[in-house]
Motif scaffolding. Sequence first.
Motif, short mmCIF file in Angstrom:
data_model
loop_
_atom_site.label_atom_id
_atom_site.label_comp_id
_atom_site.label_asym_id
_atom_site.label_seq_id
_atom_site.Cartn_x
_atom_site.Cartn_y
_atom_site.Cartn_z
N THR A 181 0.85 -1.18 0.00
CA THR A 181 0.00 0.00 0.00
C THR A 181 0.89 1.23 0.00
O THR A 181 1.88 1.28 0.74
N PRO A 182 0.54 2.24 -0.80
CA PRO A 182 1.38 3.45 -0.81
C PRO A 182 1.48 4.05 0.60
O PRO A 182 0.51 4.02 1.36
N TYR B 305 -6.66 9.17 -10.08
CA TYR B 305 -5.21 9.36 -9.92
C TYR B 305 -4.53 9.39 -11.29
O TYR B 305 -3.76 10.29 -11.61
N LEU B 406 -7.71 15.53 -5.59
CA LEU B 406 -6.44 14.83 -5.46
C LEU B 406 -6.10 14.36 -4.03
O LEU B 406 -5.76 13.19 -3.83
N PRO B 407 -6.18 15.24 -3.01
CA PRO B 407 -5.82 14.75 -1.67
C PRO B 407 -6.67 13.56 -1.22
O PRO B 407 -6.17 12.65 -0.55
N LEU B 410 -5.60 10.40 -3.22
CA LEU B 410 -4.33 9.85 -2.71
C LEU B 410 -4.53 9.12 -1.39
O LEU B 410 -4.02 8.02 -1.18
N ARG B 411 -5.29 9.75 -0.49
CA ARG B 411 -5.54 9.08 0.79
C ARG B 411 -6.33 7.79 0.59
O ARG B 411 -6.09 6.80 1.30
N LEU B 413 -6.13 5.83 -1.95
CA LEU B 413 -5.21 4.81 -2.45
C LEU B 413 -4.26 4.33 -1.37
O LEU B 413 -3.71 3.23 -1.45
N MET B 414 -4.06 5.16 -0.35
CA MET B 414 -3.12 4.79 0.71
C MET B 414 -3.78 4.02 1.84
O MET B 414 -3.12 3.65 2.80
N ARG B 415 -5.09 3.82 1.76
CA ARG B 415 -5.74 3.04 2.81
C ARG B 415 -5.31 1.58 2.71
O ARG B 415 -5.12 1.06 1.62
N PRO B 416 -5.17 0.89 3.80
CA PRO B 416 -4.78 -0.53 3.74
C PRO B 416 -5.72 -1.30 2.82
O PRO B 416 -6.93 -1.09 2.84
N GLY B 418 -5.31 -0.93 -0.34
CA GLY B 418 -5.17 -0.19 -1.59
C GLY B 418 -4.06 -0.76 -2.44
O GLY B 418 -3.31 -1.61 -2.01
#
Lengths: 207, 419
Positions: A181-182, B305, B406-407, B410-411, B413-416, B418
Amino acid sequence: MSVDARPARFDRADPLIIPGSTHHVGLAIRGELKLFFADGETLDCDDVQGMSAVRSSDTVTTTPDGRPTVEVTRLMTHFHSNVTGLLIQQNPSRLNLGRLTGIAPGGPERLLPADVTFDQYLILALRGRLHINIDPLVMEAKEITVFPPIGTTFLSQGATLFYDVADLPGGIAQREPGNATPSLALASQSVCGSHLTHYIDMPSADG
Amino acid sequence: MRAPPRDLLPLVVRAARIGGIVGLALLRAVTDVRGLLSGVPPAAIAGDRLAWACERLGPAFVKIGQLLSTRVDVIPPAACRALARLRDRLTPLPVAEAAPALPAGLAGRLAEPLTPVAAGAVACVYRARLEDGRRIAVKVRRPGVDRVIARDLALFGLGARLLQRLPGLRGAPFAAVVDQLGDALTGQLDFLAEAAALRRLRADLRHHRAVRVPEVLTEFCRRDVLVMEYMPGLDRSGRGPGRRVAVVNALRAIYHMLFIDGFVHCDLHPGNLHPMPDGSVVIVDAGFHRQLADSDRLAFAAFFYRMSRGEGAECASIVLSTVLGGAAGHDASGFRADMEELVRSSTGARIAEFDLVGFAVRLFAIQRRHGYYADPHFVFPLLSLIVMEGTLREACPEVDFQMEALPFVLRGLMRPGGA
């Protein structure tokens, strides 16, 4: 290797010097560089500065529409932010290639003005962790009239995701995120005005 | 699901009634000489007659009219204003009919009688006060509305299946879309589900201080009665100096729902989303909501994204991974080429330039041209943005639709979980 002692009359804007040239440039970021974290924190880094080195290819080719173009390689990137502790370096496991393309059709003499784009693969060091990007961080400058691009503002496209190196089995050499994950994302609307600090002469092997 | 023959008669009767009312509305619109002579714009007359027809045809049609009323960029503003009365200014259910529906535990604790404050297609909302002084909003379902919706949905389903048999439309998922619309509409009839949705939204958006979702008084709720905190001042929403800020806050709330939690309020027309004069935004009526599967939420976020980066090829890959099975003769390479052009021409646009509806229409057209159809799971999240787009375009055209997203993208995509 010695510090450049070129005559003062030398015109760095001369397009003929682009092929095969190498420059080291001191950079001061004058825009918004933001780091986004998964928990919603946003870190603004507006004091980023540092050094960069770029070499352009000896070979000038021509685009399908007749414009001259030359490949450029970013040899070194080293930026830091004193306020946030962010350190940005180039990922040595990947090529950081770019391209300078003249706006008008013609030969090498028409390389300027030009559009420049770089694909950058970086290592961000922050808070004791290392993070790399898998997708390139694309930096662009439009219609530059001098090269090295002194005083030019580069823009990055959108944002780029970064992964914690500890989550990547292949470390900094990994090419796909797999199940990782990023860990953070970097977004920047306007990045750097650059000023040349010095030339370093790098004689070619054939003299 | 095929309708048995004995069930067809009421549908035929209903279809005839729909045809009759729509025909009558058209006739009244074109023959309204008095209105035209008095200077009423023709679009306002048409909108008024359309609203009239929707009111008579029931809740499913009112929902369609509500959606149309938000699209100032698609239909004339005068028609939108006429249709806007469908949002919450329908004829309210008389208090005498609503009061018996209240649970005894609530009726006995009221310190003042119900006062109607809003009337929608499915329910009416009343203001009241509890003995302990708390001001509350009581939402009461209209009697018999469930039967009317079930009948219209059966008719829509029949129409969708007929459409799917037409040459050139075979394989189109009209029936699936109607089924999902049906789920959404029937879901709005269950106020216990809506109470749960409001609690979920309130929890999800708790960090957005400018976004307010009323607190539910669970102990008084039933399947046909919803009791919540009363939010004063909604009748003044959409005005004042803070409106632009409030609308942007609303957009951010939607992005949070879409990209971070995947729990989406799909009915954010101006009757349910109130930009307040102080810059805050109040969200009510969460009856029409959807929980995206995590894979769908991630695909949605990944698409935005890649779009923000101008990467049309990657956008095409994401869409291809989510479309329903390609029809015979589908053309992946042609689809990719057209998607790249679509993304190239749309990247970085401000709201004034970025036409989300136009983008969605072109995207769906490209899919159809190359033998693909969108997964209906993606239609509803898109709907939440499309409903909002009209308001945003009118209130703050300078907003960069994609940069604001965008923010949150991005968040998300960054969630577990993702990618």
